[in-house]
Scaffold this motif. Structure first.
Motif, PDB file in Angstrom:
ATOM      1  N   UNK A   1       0.811  -1.375  -0.111  1.00 60.17           N
ATOM      2  CA  UNK A   1      -0.130   0.072   0.090  1.00 60.17           C
ATOM      3  C   UNK A   1       1.122   1.263   0.128  1.00 60.17           C
ATOM      4  N   UNK A   2       1.988   1.107   0.837  1.00 60.32           N
ATOM      5  CA  UNK A   2       2.752   2.485   0.815  1.00 60.32           C
ATOM      6  C   UNK A   2       3.498   2.662  -0.522  1.00 60.32           C
ATOM      7  N   UNK A   3       3.676   1.682  -1.339  1.00 56.32           N
ATOM      8  CA  UNK A   3       4.413   1.971  -2.600  1.00 56.32           C
ATOM      9  C   UNK A   3       3.278   2.291  -3.559  1.00 56.32           C
ATOM     10  N   UNK A   4       1.841   1.714  -3.289  1.00 56.94           N
ATOM     11  CA  UNK A   4       0.899   1.863  -4.294  1.00 56.94           C
ATOM     12  C   UNK A   4       0.317   3.406  -4.106  1.00 56.94           C
ATOM     13  N   UNK A   5       0.297   3.927  -3.135  1.00 59.71           N
ATOM     14  CA  UNK A   5      -0.005   5.067  -2.756  1.00 59.71           C
ATOM     15  C   UNK A   5       0.897   6.335  -3.353  1.00 59.71           C
ATOM     16  N   UNK A   6       2.327   5.879  -3.210  1.00 63.24           N
ATOM     17  CA  UNK A   6       3.307   6.652  -3.942  1.00 63.24           C
ATOM     18  C   UNK A   6       3.250   6.686  -5.362  1.00 63.24           C
ATOM     19  N   UNK A   7       2.862   5.469  -5.850  1.00 62.98           N
ATOM     20  CA  UNK A   7       2.729   5.323  -7.298  1.00 62.98           C
ATOM     21  C   UNK A   7       1.486   6.176  -7.882  1.00 62.98           C
ATOM     22  N   UNK A   8       0.550   6.162  -7.091  1.00 63.07           N
ATOM     23  CA  UNK A   8      -0.685   6.975  -7.715  1.00 63.07           C
ATOM     24  C   UNK A   8      -0.496   8.541  -7.328  1.00 63.07           C
ATOM     25  N   UNK A   9       0.039   8.757  -6.173  1.00 64.08           N
ATOM     26  CA  UNK A   9       0.328  10.206  -6.054  1.00 64.08           C
ATOM     27  C   UNK A   9       1.208  10.865  -7.066  1.00 64.08           C
ATOM     28  N   UNK A  10       2.420  10.154  -7.473  1.00 61.93           N
ATOM     29  CA  UNK A  10       3.432  10.723  -8.397  1.00 61.93           C
ATOM     30  C   UNK A  10       2.854  10.608  -9.697  1.00 61.93           C
ATOM     31  N   UNK A  11       1.962   9.507 -10.161  1.00 59.28           N
ATOM     32  CA  UNK A  11       1.254   9.613 -11.401  1.00 59.28           C
ATOM     33  C   UNK A  11       0.469  10.885 -11.606  1.00 59.28           C
TER      34      UNK A  11
END
Length: 453
Positions: A26-36
């Motif tokens: 979830x941590x990496x997923x949140x970062x990926x969505x936010x940076x996208x």
């Protein structure tokens, strides 16, 4: 607010979530969505990338199969027989049960390919026996955690499959390259266990009896056969790693189904009796399991796969975003700036080590391997050797705080608090670091067993 400020804000935010215990996926997923969103990348690209990781990656099919293999050999009783054999061989030495635990980790890893499964299985089986035998509970739990590090080095290895998939390297050659380094890791940790136990006078010694060694070795024949089947098939090219995983699962299922009724006819379970009282026939058959138990075993394996598979996929997308941000160029330029062969090699090792302190081996591999491996190759490091160097370093991360996944697993199965494990983890950590340096300095340790041509 500028894109740079948003990047810092999002990165700090997800770091805070990680410190609160939010799952890494979830941590990496949140970062990926936010940076996208910050970079203006369509979220549909993220979904497509997640799907492509598995629809285009046949080699990754071996991962859930090897995870299932670990659960099957544990439930069938094969893992117990392997640990009994290791204890029969080493129990006459001071700290013999601790060394047997490490040896059992190596044997279990040679079938399962998973570090966490190795730690959980051997820890749950042998920790109570070690405490009963006079060992410090912190030391016995730390031994299970450290022993599990070889789970991703001794073939078959789930993380070698991922590395080979990412770097387009022959997975079978990576498997073979991990044999000697994995054995060295087990040997180095055994020396540590021997010295610690000798100093503290821990453990009850048993006589070295040829009859015990032969009988327990005979009892572990199914485990040895499974190990030989995997290594023979991969080494000779008869199986791809994925096919080897499928064959091993089939073998374990057949063994489980056939053994259960035979074991039941024998009455009292052989594990409850002294080795002198057991007949030869009792050693030939393991406990087994019924067809009705197979769905629950499969479900447990599926749960672990369900944790790892999304993590692989989202880490691949993270790598793509880091590439857009120029992180690969920054890290690459830094490493290249170190100079020649050894400077690049040891700088890469340092990066892997520190990354392993805060991330699981999968994201470390997926994010850093595509950056560091080409640089190492450009200065003359053999790609297969670097793969082994990289993944030995990643395996050490399993016992380095603050992340240290094996420490959490060992704490969970033994009941010893996480921070109480750390004292006895440090000597094992130094032994593994020594082996790591030797693997880096001596390429033949990784490449000598690989068939030429």
């Amino acid at each position: 607010m500028t894109d740079g400020n948003w990047t810092i804000l999002i990165s700090v935010g997800v770091t805070f979530l990680f410190m609160l215990g939010v799952p890494v996926f979830l941590v990496i997923g949140y970062w990926v969505i936010g940076m996208s969103l910050v970079l203006g990348l369509p979220l549909i690209n993220t979904g497509s990338a997640l799907a492509d990781v598995f629809t285009d990656g046949f080699a990754l099919l071996a991962m859930p199969l090897f995870i299932l293999t670990g659960d099957l050999i544990n439930r069938s009783g094969i893992a117990r027989r392997l640990s009994d054999f290791a204890y029969a061989c080493l129990g006459w030495l001071r700290g013999g049960l601790a060394m047997a635990s490490l040896g059992a980790c190596g044997l279990f890893a040679a079938i399962s390919g998973s570090n966490s499964a190795t730690t959980a299985t051997i820890g749950s089986m042998l920790h109570p026996e070690m405490v009963k035998g006079g060992y410090d509970e912190r030391f016995s739990a730390a031994t299970a955690a450290a022993g599990g590090t070889v789970g991703i080095i001794i073939p078959p290895s789930i993380i070698f499959i991922v590395y080979g998939f990412l770097m387009n390297l022959p997975i079978s050659e990576l498997f073979v390259a991990g044999i000697i380094p994995g054995a060295m890791m087990v040997g180095g940790m055994m020396l540590v266990a021997f010295f610690i136990c000798s100093r503290n006078k821990w453990g009850h010694l048993i006589r070295l009896e040829l009859a015990r060694v032969l009988k327990t070795g005979l009892g572990a024949w199914l485990g040895f056969f499974a190990i030989g089947l995997v290594l023979w098939g991969i080494y000779t090219g008869k199986f791809s790693p994925t096919e080897a995983a499928g064959v091993t699962v089939g073998f374990c299922i057949i063994v489980g189904f056939v053994s259960l009724p035979i074991h039941a006819l024998m009455g009292r379970p052989s594990e409850e009796r002294d080795f002198r009282e057991r007949g030869i026939s009792e050693y030939l058959v393991v406990q087994g399991f019924s067809p009705l138990e197979l769905p629950s075993i499969t479900m447990r394996s599926a749960q672990i796969t369900g944790i790892l598979a999304p993590l692989i996929a989202v880490s691949v997308v993270m790598q793509q975003i880091l590439s857009v941000l120029g992180a690969q160029e920054i890290i690459g330029d830094f490493v290249r700036g170190m100079g020649g062969y050894y400077a690049v090699l040891f700088t890469s090792m340092a990066i892997v080590f520190f990354a392993g302190m805060v991330l699981e081996s999968l994201p470390v591999t997926i994010i850093l391997a595509p950056i560091l491996a080409p640089i190492a190759a450009s200065v003359g490091v053999d790609p297969i050797q670097f793969g082994v160097i990289f993944l030995v370093g990643a395996s050490i991360g399993f016992i380095t705080p603050p992340y240290g996944l094996n420490l959490y697993v060992a704490s969970g199965v033994t009941g010893v608090p996480y921070f109480r494990l750390l004292r006895y983890t440090v000597p094992y950590l130094f032994a593994l670091l020594s082996v790591w340096i030797m693997v880096a300095l001596l390429p033949a340790l990784s490449t000598i067993l690989i068939p030429s041509g």
